[in-house]
Write a protein that holds these residues in place. Sequence first.
Motif, PDB file in Angstrom:
ATOM      1  N   TYR A 314       5.490  16.053   0.083  1.00  0.00           N
ATOM      2  CA  TYR A 314       5.798  15.316   1.303  1.00  0.00           C
ATOM      3  C   TYR A 314       4.863  14.134   1.546  1.00  0.00           C
ATOM      4  O   TYR A 314       5.266  13.147   2.174  1.00  0.00           O
ATOM      5  N   SER A 315       3.652  14.197   1.038  1.00  0.00           N
ATOM      6  CA  SER A 315       2.802  12.999   1.110  1.00  0.00           C
ATOM      7  C   SER A 315       3.383  11.901   0.218  1.00  0.00           C
ATOM      8  O   SER A 315       3.283  10.713   0.543  1.00  0.00           O
ATOM      9  N   ALA A 316       4.034  12.286  -0.896  1.00  0.00           N
ATOM     10  CA  ALA A 316       4.680  11.302  -1.769  1.00  0.00           C
ATOM     11  C   ALA A 316       5.875  10.644  -1.094  1.00  0.00           C
ATOM     12  O   ALA A 316       6.304   9.561  -1.504  1.00  0.00           O
ATOM     13  N   LEU A 317       6.412  11.285  -0.062  1.00  0.00           N
ATOM     14  CA  LEU A 317       7.497  10.699   0.719  1.00  0.00           C
ATOM     15  C   LEU A 317       6.976   9.987   1.964  1.00  0.00           C
ATOM     16  O   LEU A 317       7.760   9.499   2.784  1.00  0.00           O
ATOM     17  N   GLY A 318       5.659   9.944   2.111  1.00  0.00           N
ATOM     18  CA  GLY A 318       5.063   9.213   3.227  1.00  0.00           C
ATOM     19  C   GLY A 318       4.893  10.020   4.492  1.00  0.00           C
ATOM     20  O   GLY A 318       4.697   9.445   5.568  1.00  0.00           O
ATOM     21  N   PHE A 319       4.921  11.346   4.396  1.00  0.00           N
ATOM     22  CA  PHE A 319       4.751  12.162   5.593  1.00  0.00           C
ATOM     23  C   PHE A 319       3.304  12.621   5.745  1.00  0.00           C
ATOM     24  O   PHE A 319       2.767  13.263   4.842  1.00  0.00           O
ATOM     25  N   GLU A 356      -3.344  17.141  20.326  1.00  0.00           N
ATOM     26  CA  GLU A 356      -3.993  15.923  19.801  1.00  0.00           C
ATOM     27  C   GLU A 356      -2.960  14.980  19.177  1.00  0.00           C
ATOM     28  O   GLU A 356      -2.989  13.769  19.403  1.00  0.00           O
ATOM     29  N   ILE A 357      -2.043  15.539  18.392  1.00  0.00           N
ATOM     30  CA  ILE A 357      -0.998  14.730  17.756  1.00  0.00           C
ATOM     31  C   ILE A 357      -0.120  14.067  18.822  1.00  0.00           C
ATOM     32  O   ILE A 357       0.224  12.890  18.731  1.00  0.00           O
ATOM     33  N   ASP A 358       0.218  14.823  19.851  1.00  0.00           N
ATOM     34  CA  ASP A 358       1.040  14.289  20.940  1.00  0.00           C
ATOM     35  C   ASP A 358       0.347  13.117  21.629  1.00  0.00           C
ATOM     36  O   ASP A 358       0.986  12.109  21.953  1.00  0.00           O
ATOM     37  N   SER A 359      -0.957  13.228  21.831  1.00  0.00           N
ATOM     38  CA  SER A 359      -1.700  12.162  22.509  1.00  0.00           C
ATOM     39  C   SER A 359      -1.809  10.898  21.667  1.00  0.00           C
ATOM     40  O   SER A 359      -1.911   9.791  22.203  1.00  0.00           O
ATOM     41  N   GLU A 360      -1.784  11.043  20.337  1.00  0.00           N
ATOM     42  CA  GLU A 360      -1.871   9.874  19.457  1.00  0.00           C
ATOM     43  C   GLU A 360      -0.599   9.034  19.512  1.00  0.00           C
ATOM     44  O   GLU A 360      -0.648   7.816  19.345  1.00  0.00           O
ATOM     45  N   GLY A 361       0.530   9.686  19.713  1.00  0.00           N
ATOM     46  CA  GLY A 361       1.779   8.969  19.865  1.00  0.00           C
ATOM     47  C   GLY A 361       2.460   8.626  18.555  1.00  0.00           C
ATOM     48  O   GLY A 361       1.856   8.649  17.469  1.00  0.00           O
ATOM     49  N   LYS A 362       3.731   8.280  18.658  1.00  0.00           N
ATOM     50  CA  LYS A 362       4.564   8.069  17.485  1.00  0.00           C
ATOM     51  C   LYS A 362       4.206   6.800  16.728  1.00  0.00           C
ATOM     52  O   LYS A 362       4.319   6.747  15.498  1.00  0.00           O
ATOM     53  N   GLU A 363       3.764   5.765  17.427  1.00  0.00           N
ATOM     54  CA  GLU A 363       3.446   4.503  16.747  1.00  0.00           C
ATOM     55  C   GLU A 363       2.274   4.672  15.787  1.00  0.00           C
ATOM     56  O   GLU A 363       2.285   4.157  14.667  1.00  0.00           O
ATOM     57  N   ALA A 364       1.248   5.415  16.217  1.00  0.00           N
ATOM     58  CA  ALA A 364       0.092   5.662  15.349  1.00  0.00           C
ATOM     59  C   ALA A 364       0.500   6.476  14.120  1.00  0.00           C
ATOM     60  O   ALA A 364       0.014   6.234  13.002  1.00  0.00           O
ATOM     61  N   ILE A 365       1.411   7.433  14.322  1.00  0.00           N
ATOM     62  CA  ILE A 365       1.881   8.248  13.204  1.00  0.00           C
ATOM     63  C   ILE A 365       2.682   7.395  12.225  1.00  0.00           C
ATOM     64  O   ILE A 365       2.590   7.573  11.004  1.00  0.00           O
ATOM     65  N   HIS A 366       3.445   6.453  12.738  1.00  0.00           N
ATOM     66  CA  HIS A 366       4.227   5.564  11.878  1.00  0.00           C
ATOM     67  C   HIS A 366       3.314   4.754  10.958  1.00  0.00           C
ATOM     68  O   HIS A 366       3.607   4.581   9.761  1.00  0.00           O
ATOM     69  N   LEU A 367       2.201   4.272  11.483  1.00  0.00           N
ATOM     70  CA  LEU A 367       1.233   3.537  10.661  1.00  0.00           C
ATOM     71  C   LEU A 367       0.581   4.463   9.630  1.00  0.00           C
ATOM     72  O   LEU A 367       0.320   4.064   8.496  1.00  0.00           O
ATOM     73  N   MET A 368       0.327   5.706  10.043  1.00  0.00           N
ATOM     74  CA  MET A 368      -0.276   6.675   9.132  1.00  0.00           C
ATOM     75  C   MET A 368       0.636   6.975   7.945  1.00  0.00           C
ATOM     76  O   MET A 368       0.168   7.192   6.826  1.00  0.00           O
ATOM     77  N   LYS A 369       1.962   6.966   8.170  1.00  0.00           N
ATOM     78  CA  LYS A 369       2.908   7.270   7.109  1.00  0.00           C
ATOM     79  C   LYS A 369       2.756   6.308   5.935  1.00  0.00           C
ATOM     80  O   LYS A 369       2.805   6.717   4.773  1.00  0.00           O
ATOM     81  N   LYS A 370       2.555   5.052   6.215  1.00  0.00           N
ATOM     82  CA  LYS A 370       2.409   4.056   5.145  1.00  0.00           C
ATOM     83  C   LYS A 370       1.135   4.295   4.349  1.00  0.00           C
ATOM     84  O   LYS A 370       1.136   4.178   3.112  1.00  0.00           O
ATOM     85  N   ALA A 371       0.050   4.638   5.043  1.00  0.00           N
ATOM     86  CA  ALA A 371      -1.219   4.897   4.355  1.00  0.00           C
ATOM     87  C   ALA A 371      -1.121   6.134   3.466  1.00  0.00           C
ATOM     88  O   ALA A 371      -1.622   6.150   2.334  1.00  0.00           O
ATOM     89  N   VAL A 372      -0.467   7.176   3.966  1.00  0.00           N
ATOM     90  CA  VAL A 372      -0.296   8.409   3.190  1.00  0.00           C
ATOM     91  C   VAL A 372       0.551   8.145   1.949  1.00  0.00           C
ATOM     92  O   VAL A 372       0.222   8.593   0.843  1.00  0.00           O
ATOM     93  N   PHE A 373       1.637   7.409   2.115  1.00  0.00           N
ATOM     94  CA  PHE A 373       2.508   7.089   0.982  1.00  0.00           C
ATOM     95  C   PHE A 373       1.758   6.322  -0.104  1.00  0.00           C
ATOM     96  O   PHE A 373       1.849   6.657  -1.292  1.00  0.00           O
ATOM     97  N   ASN A 374       1.012   5.298   0.282  1.00  0.00           N
ATOM     98  CA  ASN A 374       0.283   4.484  -0.691  1.00  0.00           C
ATOM     99  C   ASN A 374      -0.793   5.298  -1.413  1.00  0.00           C
ATOM    100  O   ASN A 374      -1.007   5.131  -2.619  1.00  0.00           O
ATOM    101  N   HIS A 375      -1.450   6.188  -0.693  1.00  0.00           N
ATOM    102  CA  HIS A 375      -2.484   7.023  -1.312  1.00  0.00           C
ATOM    103  C   HIS A 375      -1.855   8.002  -2.312  1.00  0.00           C
ATOM    104  O   HIS A 375      -2.354   8.163  -3.432  1.00  0.00           O
ATOM    105  N   ALA A 376      -0.765   8.638  -1.917  1.00  0.00           N
ATOM    106  CA  ALA A 376      -0.107   9.606  -2.802  1.00  0.00           C
ATOM    107  C   ALA A 376       0.429   8.938  -4.057  1.00  0.00           C
ATOM    108  O   ALA A 376       0.346   9.484  -5.161  1.00  0.00           O
ATOM    109  N   LYS A 377       0.976   7.737  -3.894  1.00  0.00           N
ATOM    110  CA  LYS A 377       1.528   7.012  -5.032  1.00  0.00           C
ATOM    111  C   LYS A 377       0.451   6.738  -6.087  1.00  0.00           C
ATOM    112  O   LYS A 377       0.705   6.796  -7.289  1.00  0.00           O
ATOM    113  N   LEU A 378      -0.753   6.507  -5.631  1.00  0.00           N
ATOM    114  CA  LEU A 378      -1.851   6.187  -6.549  1.00  0.00           C
ATOM    115  C   LEU A 378      -2.499   7.439  -7.141  1.00  0.00           C
ATOM    116  O   LEU A 378      -2.847   7.471  -8.323  1.00  0.00           O
TER     117      LEU A 378
END
Length: 395
Positions: A314-319, A356-378
């Motif tokens: 799932y990190s390879a899918l950006g989650f 804690e996840i709820d307080s961070e909000g969906k926009e922050a999680i959306h940005l995190m998805k891109k970072a996770v995807f790029n890290h997993a790909k490498l």
Amino acid sequence: MKAILIISNYYPPEKGAAANRIEQLALKLNQNNYSVTVICPLPNYPKGELFPEYKGRFSVSEKLQNITVKRLWIYPSNSHMIVKRIFSTLSFSMSLFFYLVFKKTPDKVIVQSPPLLLSFISVLILSLKRKKTILNVSDLWPIAAIELKVMKSNSLSHKTALFFERFIYKKATLIFGQSEEIITHIHSLFPNKNCSLYRNYPDHFIENIDFVNDDNISTIKLFYAGLLGVAQGIFELIQQLQIQNLNIELHIFGDGAEKQQIELFLAENPDKKIFFHGMLERNALHNTLKTFDIALVPLKTRIYGSVPSKIFEYSALGFPILYFGGGEGENIVKDNNLGWIAPVEDFESLNATLIEIDSEGKEAIHLMKKAVFNHAKLHFNLNNQINELIKKEVF
């Protein structure tokens, strides 16, 4: 082409991490100029009954994506009655025994472990035939069985399993361990055994993912997709989860022994904000998950040696990952900044993490998805892992 045989208790069209893992290994070897044959039971997992297209068949040989798949007879069962489960295991074990004794096999064979009985029979016969045997250890049995409380310490079954375990480690030519803990354990028994780390990396990377973020939907969609069995503990988890007052939903995809309990509980507790969707084909699942946000990866208890392949898949899918399983998997999520961790079996901490996840909000999680995807790909690249092992002439 160089011939190689893979022996596994699971293979598609069966679902789940074990079947996917073996299929990916077979396909990668084929792409690297190996003629691959897989021996497995007639498909029956996870329901414990033969798939409709295989009913009434004693054995089947077929070609799937250039892989020769030989499916042998099994008496399928996922019954809670131990006698039926044992007979099911023995039925395929006997089919496999006679196949390996009387059929010609390649000089190189990969044997999946567990199940211990199947790997014991395979390694025993292959060692007598002087074949190069590569043991692919994905979980440490009987250690995991003791930790999951499905086997009693020092019982006859435990002592038998210990004998099988030591035998296969001793007789295997070399061993793949799915985790550092597995390799450490094997070296504690046989310090000079040739072992290589072989992670359960996925093989579905694409260059870029179009992350869907609907600004009109603020709800954070958490999901679990996989086996609903004893080791995952999903039934207990949904009873303990407290997300009613959070901007979070949990969606469950899968099948297994706890399915009926989960469905009944959710029907009786419609306010839990937890939704069950059943089992989906892998491609359909990945397509459905495009609008989801976080992958939940739980284990019922800390199992030494186990690293859930869902971390890599799932990190390879950006989650981003919410990991609730302890052990080496916890370290992987933490060290690679893949998401959040909560101490295994600590539901109070898990619910605090969800706040804690709820307080961070969906926009922050959306940005995190891109970072996770790029890290997993490498860093979680199956092609690189296979190529390195081929260069070492492991296969």
